[in-house]
Write a protein that holds these residues in place. Structure first.
Motif, PDB file in Angstrom:
ATOM      1  N   MET A   1       0.846  -1.199   0.000  1.00 57.00           N
ATOM      2  CA  MET A   1       0.000   0.000   0.000  1.00 57.00           C
ATOM      3  C   MET A   1       0.886   1.255   0.000  1.00 57.00           C
ATOM      4  O   MET A   1       1.862   1.328   0.727  1.00 57.00           O
ATOM      5  CB  MET A   1      -0.900   0.014   1.235  1.00 57.00           C
ATOM      6  N   ASN A   2       0.523   2.223  -0.830  1.00 60.40           N
ATOM      7  CA  ASN A   2       1.278   3.472  -0.904  1.00 60.40           C
ATOM      8  C   ASN A   2       0.823   4.385   0.228  1.00 60.40           C
ATOM      9  O   ASN A   2      -0.043   5.246   0.044  1.00 60.40           O
ATOM     10  CB  ASN A   2       1.059   4.130  -2.268  1.00 60.40           C
ATOM     11  N   THR A   3       1.428   4.179   1.412  1.00 62.70           N
ATOM     12  CA  THR A   3       1.007   4.937   2.596  1.00 62.70           C
ATOM     13  C   THR A   3       1.219   6.428   2.419  1.00 62.70           C
ATOM     14  O   THR A   3       0.349   7.242   2.765  1.00 62.70           O
ATOM     15  CB  THR A   3       1.788   4.447   3.830  1.00 62.70           C
ATOM     16  N   PHE A   4       2.371   6.800   1.864  1.00 65.20           N
ATOM     17  CA  PHE A   4       2.670   8.223   1.710  1.00 65.20           C
ATOM     18  C   PHE A   4       1.666   8.888   0.774  1.00 65.20           C
ATOM     19  O   PHE A   4       1.210  10.010   1.028  1.00 65.20           O
ATOM     20  CB  PHE A   4       4.092   8.404   1.173  1.00 65.20           C
ATOM     21  N   GLY A   5       1.326   8.213  -0.316  1.00 67.15           N
ATOM     22  CA  GLY A   5       0.340   8.766  -1.240  1.00 67.15           C
ATOM     23  C   GLY A   5      -1.005   8.993  -0.581  1.00 67.15           C
ATOM     24  O   GLY A   5      -1.665  10.017  -0.806  1.00 67.15           O
ATOM     25  N   TRP A   6      -1.412   8.056   0.278  1.00 77.76           N
ATOM     26  CA  TRP A   6      -2.680   8.217   0.989  1.00 77.76           C
ATOM     27  C   TRP A   6      -2.615   9.357   1.986  1.00 77.76           C
ATOM     28  O   TRP A   6      -3.610  10.064   2.211  1.00 77.76           O
ATOM     29  CB  TRP A   6      -3.064   6.912   1.688  1.00 77.76           C
ATOM     30  N   LEU A   7      -1.453   9.540   2.586  1.00 83.24           N
ATOM     31  CA  LEU A   7      -1.299  10.656   3.521  1.00 83.24           C
ATOM     32  C   LEU A   7      -1.454  11.995   2.799  1.00 83.24           C
ATOM     33  O   LEU A   7      -2.065  12.937   3.327  1.00 83.24           O
ATOM     34  CB  LEU A   7       0.055  10.578   4.214  1.00 83.24           C
ATOM     35  N   VAL A   8      -0.869  12.090   1.597  1.00 82.71           N
ATOM     36  CA  VAL A   8      -1.003  13.319   0.820  1.00 82.71           C
ATOM     37  C   VAL A   8      -2.461  13.536   0.428  1.00 82.71           C
ATOM     38  O   VAL A   8      -2.975  14.664   0.476  1.00 82.71           O
ATOM     39  CB  VAL A   8      -0.093  13.271  -0.420  1.00 82.71           C
ATOM     40  N   LYS A   9      -3.138  12.443   0.039  1.00 78.69           N
ATOM     41  CA  LYS A   9      -4.561  12.553  -0.301  1.00 78.69           C
ATOM     42  C   LYS A   9      -5.370  13.015   0.907  1.00 78.69           C
ATOM     43  O   LYS A   9      -6.321  13.787   0.776  1.00 78.69           O
ATOM     44  CB  LYS A   9      -5.086  11.210  -0.803  1.00 78.69           C
ATOM     45  N   ARG A  10      -4.992  12.523   2.089  1.00 80.30           N
ATOM     46  CA  ARG A  10      -5.686  12.951   3.303  1.00 80.30           C
ATOM     47  C   ARG A  10      -5.566  14.455   3.488  1.00 80.30           C
ATOM     48  O   ARG A  10      -6.542  15.145   3.829  1.00 80.30           O
ATOM     49  CB  ARG A  10      -5.096  12.218   4.510  1.00 80.30           C
ATOM     50  N   GLU A  11      -4.357  14.971   3.266  1.00 81.34           N
ATOM     51  CA  GLU A  11      -4.158  16.415   3.394  1.00 81.34           C
ATOM     52  C   GLU A  11      -5.032  17.176   2.396  1.00 81.34           C
ATOM     53  O   GLU A  11      -5.602  18.222   2.735  1.00 81.34           O
ATOM     54  CB  GLU A  11      -2.683  16.768   3.180  1.00 81.34           C
ATOM     55  N   TYR A  12      -5.133  16.646   1.184  1.00 80.85           N
ATOM     56  CA  TYR A  12      -5.951  17.323   0.176  1.00 80.85           C
ATOM     57  C   TYR A  12      -7.423  17.339   0.581  1.00 80.85           C
ATOM     58  O   TYR A  12      -8.083  18.387   0.535  1.00 80.85           O
ATOM     59  CB  TYR A  12      -5.792  16.637  -1.177  1.00 80.85           C
ATOM     60  N   TRP A  13      -7.945  16.187   0.998  1.00 80.43           N
ATOM     61  CA  TRP A  13      -9.369  16.120   1.314  1.00 80.43           C
ATOM     62  C   TRP A  13      -9.708  16.922   2.556  1.00 80.43           C
ATOM     63  O   TRP A  13     -10.793  17.497   2.664  1.00 80.43           O
ATOM     64  CB  TRP A  13      -9.796  14.660   1.486  1.00 80.43           C
ATOM     65  N   GLU A  14      -8.776  16.997   3.500  1.00 78.76           N
ATOM     66  CA  GLU A  14      -9.035  17.778   4.708  1.00 78.76           C
ATOM     67  C   GLU A  14      -8.938  19.279   4.454  1.00 78.76           C
ATOM     68  O   GLU A  14      -9.508  20.074   5.207  1.00 78.76           O
ATOM     69  CB  GLU A  14      -8.057  17.386   5.813  1.00 78.76           C
ATOM     70  N   HIS A  15      -8.214  19.671   3.417  1.00 76.55           N
ATOM     71  CA  HIS A  15      -8.006  21.094   3.141  1.00 76.55           C
ATOM     72  C   HIS A  15      -8.395  21.423   1.693  1.00 76.55           C
ATOM     73  O   HIS A  15      -7.795  22.299   1.070  1.00 76.55           O
ATOM     74  CB  HIS A  15      -6.550  21.479   3.387  1.00 76.55           C
TER      75      HIS A  15
ATOM     76  N   SER B   1       6.788  10.278   7.852  1.00 75.16           N
ATOM     77  CA  SER B   1       5.870  10.239   6.707  1.00 75.16           C
ATOM     78  C   SER B   1       4.756  11.262   6.857  1.00 75.16           C
ATOM     79  O   SER B   1       4.358  11.924   5.881  1.00 75.16           O
ATOM     80  CB  SER B   1       5.268   8.836   6.563  1.00 75.16           C
ATOM     81  N   THR B   2       4.251  11.413   8.071  1.00 65.00           N
ATOM     82  CA  THR B   2       3.160  12.363   8.307  1.00 65.00           C
ATOM     83  C   THR B   2       3.596  13.790   8.004  1.00 65.00           C
ATOM     84  O   THR B   2       2.900  14.534   7.299  1.00 65.00           O
ATOM     85  CB  THR B   2       2.677  12.264   9.760  1.00 65.00           C
ATOM     86  N   VAL B   3       4.756  14.190   8.551  1.00 64.44           N
ATOM     87  CA  VAL B   3       5.229  15.561   8.343  1.00 64.44           C
ATOM     88  C   VAL B   3       5.602  15.789   6.887  1.00 64.44           C
ATOM     89  O   VAL B   3       5.266  16.834   6.301  1.00 64.44           O
ATOM     90  CB  VAL B   3       6.425  15.857   9.270  1.00 64.44           C
ATOM     91  N   LEU B   4       6.288  14.823   6.275  1.00 67.29           N
ATOM     92  CA  LEU B   4       6.694  14.997   4.876  1.00 67.29           C
ATOM     93  C   LEU B   4       5.490  15.048   3.941  1.00 67.29           C
ATOM     94  O   LEU B   4       5.538  15.716   2.906  1.00 67.29           O
ATOM     95  CB  LEU B   4       7.639  13.874   4.464  1.00 67.29           C
ATOM     96  N   SER B   5       4.419  14.355   4.296  1.00 65.34           N
ATOM     97  CA  SER B   5       3.209  14.435   3.462  1.00 65.34           C
ATOM     98  C   SER B   5       2.627  15.838   3.496  1.00 65.34           C
ATOM     99  O   SER B   5       2.100  16.335   2.491  1.00 65.34           O
ATOM    100  CB  SER B   5       2.174  13.412   3.936  1.00 65.34           C
TER     101      SER B   5
ATOM    102  N   ALA C   1       1.948  20.969   0.609  1.00 69.98           N
ATOM    103  CA  ALA C   1       2.066  22.432   0.589  1.00 69.98           C
ATOM    104  C   ALA C   1       2.905  22.934  -0.571  1.00 69.98           C
ATOM    105  O   ALA C   1       2.532  23.903  -1.233  1.00 69.98           O
ATOM    106  CB  ALA C   1       2.649  22.918   1.916  1.00 69.98           C
ATOM    107  N   ILE C   2       4.051  22.306  -0.831  1.00 70.41           N
ATOM    108  CA  ILE C   2       4.981  22.877  -1.807  1.00 70.41           C
ATOM    109  C   ILE C   2       4.888  22.239  -3.193  1.00 70.41           C
ATOM    110  O   ILE C   2       5.463  22.774  -4.149  1.00 70.41           O
ATOM    111  CB  ILE C   2       6.428  22.806  -1.298  1.00 70.41           C
ATOM    112  N   LEU C   3       4.147  21.138  -3.315  1.00 71.13           N
ATOM    113  CA  LEU C   3       4.012  20.504  -4.629  1.00 71.13           C
ATOM    114  C   LEU C   3       2.554  20.388  -5.064  1.00 71.13           C
ATOM    115  O   LEU C   3       2.186  20.861  -6.146  1.00 71.13           O
ATOM    116  CB  LEU C   3       4.662  19.116  -4.614  1.00 71.13           C
ATOM    117  N   LEU C   4       1.724  19.755  -4.228  1.00 73.75           N
ATOM    118  CA  LEU C   4       0.343  19.497  -4.632  1.00 73.75           C
ATOM    119  C   LEU C   4      -0.464  20.773  -4.797  1.00 73.75           C
ATOM    120  O   LEU C   4      -1.111  20.986  -5.837  1.00 73.75           O
ATOM    121  CB  LEU C   4      -0.329  18.570  -3.620  1.00 73.75           C
TER     122      LEU C   4
END
Length: 322
Positions: A1-15, A123-127, A132-135
């Motif tokens: 499972m791509n955990t980091f990718g899901w973490l980034v998606k979480r940030e997107y959906w929450e914000h 992973s949480t902080v880097l996501s 912030a700086i890419l997505l």
């Protein structure tokens, strides 16, 4: 499972409101202002004769290739200007997103839930950094491009209603060239944003309350204290250097296009307002030539160190006061 990718998606959906809807509504506002401006101009010209009373059809018949080239340059400027307006909104979104990224989890105690999951603090902080700086800049850029296409449609319809063929002007613009040039600026923007991202995340992880005041007042007090030390004749940093190369980069580095300042901000803005070398300004040879500037690398290293400190703080600090 791509955990980091899901973490980034979480940030997107929450914000999503900040990452997606903010640039969308800014674009809608800009297009609405443009449309109202065209309607106002039509009403005004119907009452007052302009261009010596010459019909638009006759003006269109007199237009030569040089006129269409100038019109194409104007469209290029409109594309960059539209993206620039979205950058202003994006700056405020990212500034407060990073300030609250780690602080809010501690404030509402949801950090205890996230720590119970098999996800590392790194992973949480880097996501959050990646979001912030890419997505977020990538989303804003796509929205700006779609809005620019809508602007082309509005201008084309207006031109056709006046008997002017808009295709030569659109063909004289550099839409595709500017698209990939602007797209290639995102990685450089991300690198330049590292000091600000690290600084804001550090205070988001460290501050027990009001991270905004810590993040803003600490550099301000440092600048004031440095000035006092200098006035007393003691060793101090150059005030302009401290303001532009340290404090400004810590607080404003997440503004897309910050590297334009290193290219000579006044010169770039002057050429942009005249429509000169809009495409050349964003050429990869110019943009990535900024990597030869030592300050960018020093700032990136400092940003990585601050992000590492934020990761360590998230491991050890979960309490906060309201």
């Amino acid at each position: 499972m791509n955990t980091f990718g899901w973490l980034v998606k979480r940030e997107y959906w929450e914000h999503k409101g900040g990452f997606f809807w903010t640039p969308v509504w800014i674009s809608v506002a800009m297009l609405t202002i443009t449309l109202l401006g065209i309607i106002s101009a039509e009403v005004f010209t119907s009452r007052v004769k302009i261009n010596g009373g010459i019909p638009w059809s006759e003006i269109a018949s007199r237009m030569n290739s040089g006129d269409f080239v100038h019109a194409g340059t104007g469209l290029d400027v409109a594309y960059v200007a539209l993206a620039g307006v979205l950058c202003i909104g994006l700056f405020f979104v990212l500034f407060f997103y990073l300030l609250g990224a780690l602080y809010d989890d501690r404030r509402d105690r949801s950090v205890l839930f996230w720590k119970s999951l098999p996800v590392s603090d790194t992973s949480t902080v880097l996501s959050k950094v990646a979001a912030a700086i890419l997505l977020a800049p990538l989303i804003a850029f796509v929205v700006a491009t779609v809005a620019y296409v809508a602007l082309l449609v509005i201008v084309a319809i207006w031109a056709l209603l006046h008997g002017i063929n808009p295709l030569p002007a659109i063909g004289a613009s550099h839409t595709l060239g500017l698209f990939w040039r602007l797209l290639l600026t995102i990685p450089l923007d991300a690198m330049i944003a590292l000091p600000t991202a690290g600084w804001l995340l550090f205070w988001s992880a460290y501050a027990r309350s009001k991270p905004f005041l810590w993040a803003v007042l600490v550099p301000l007090f440092a600048w004031i204290a440095n000035g006092w030390i200098g006035m007393m004749g003691l060793p101090s940093f150059n005030r302009d250097f401290l303001l532009k190369e340290v404090i400004a980069r810590l607080l404003f580095g997440i503004f897309p296009g910050w590297w334009l300042e290193d290219m000579g901000e006044r010169r770039v803005i002057r050429e942009f307002m005249r429509g000169d070398d809009v495409v050349a300004t964003f050429d990869p040879s110019n943009v990535y030539g900024m990597l030869a500037t030592p300050g960018i690398w020093i700032g990136a290293v400092a940003g990585i160190a601050l992000i590492a400190a934020a990761i360590w703080l998230r491991r050890s600090r979960i309490e906060t006061s309201t």
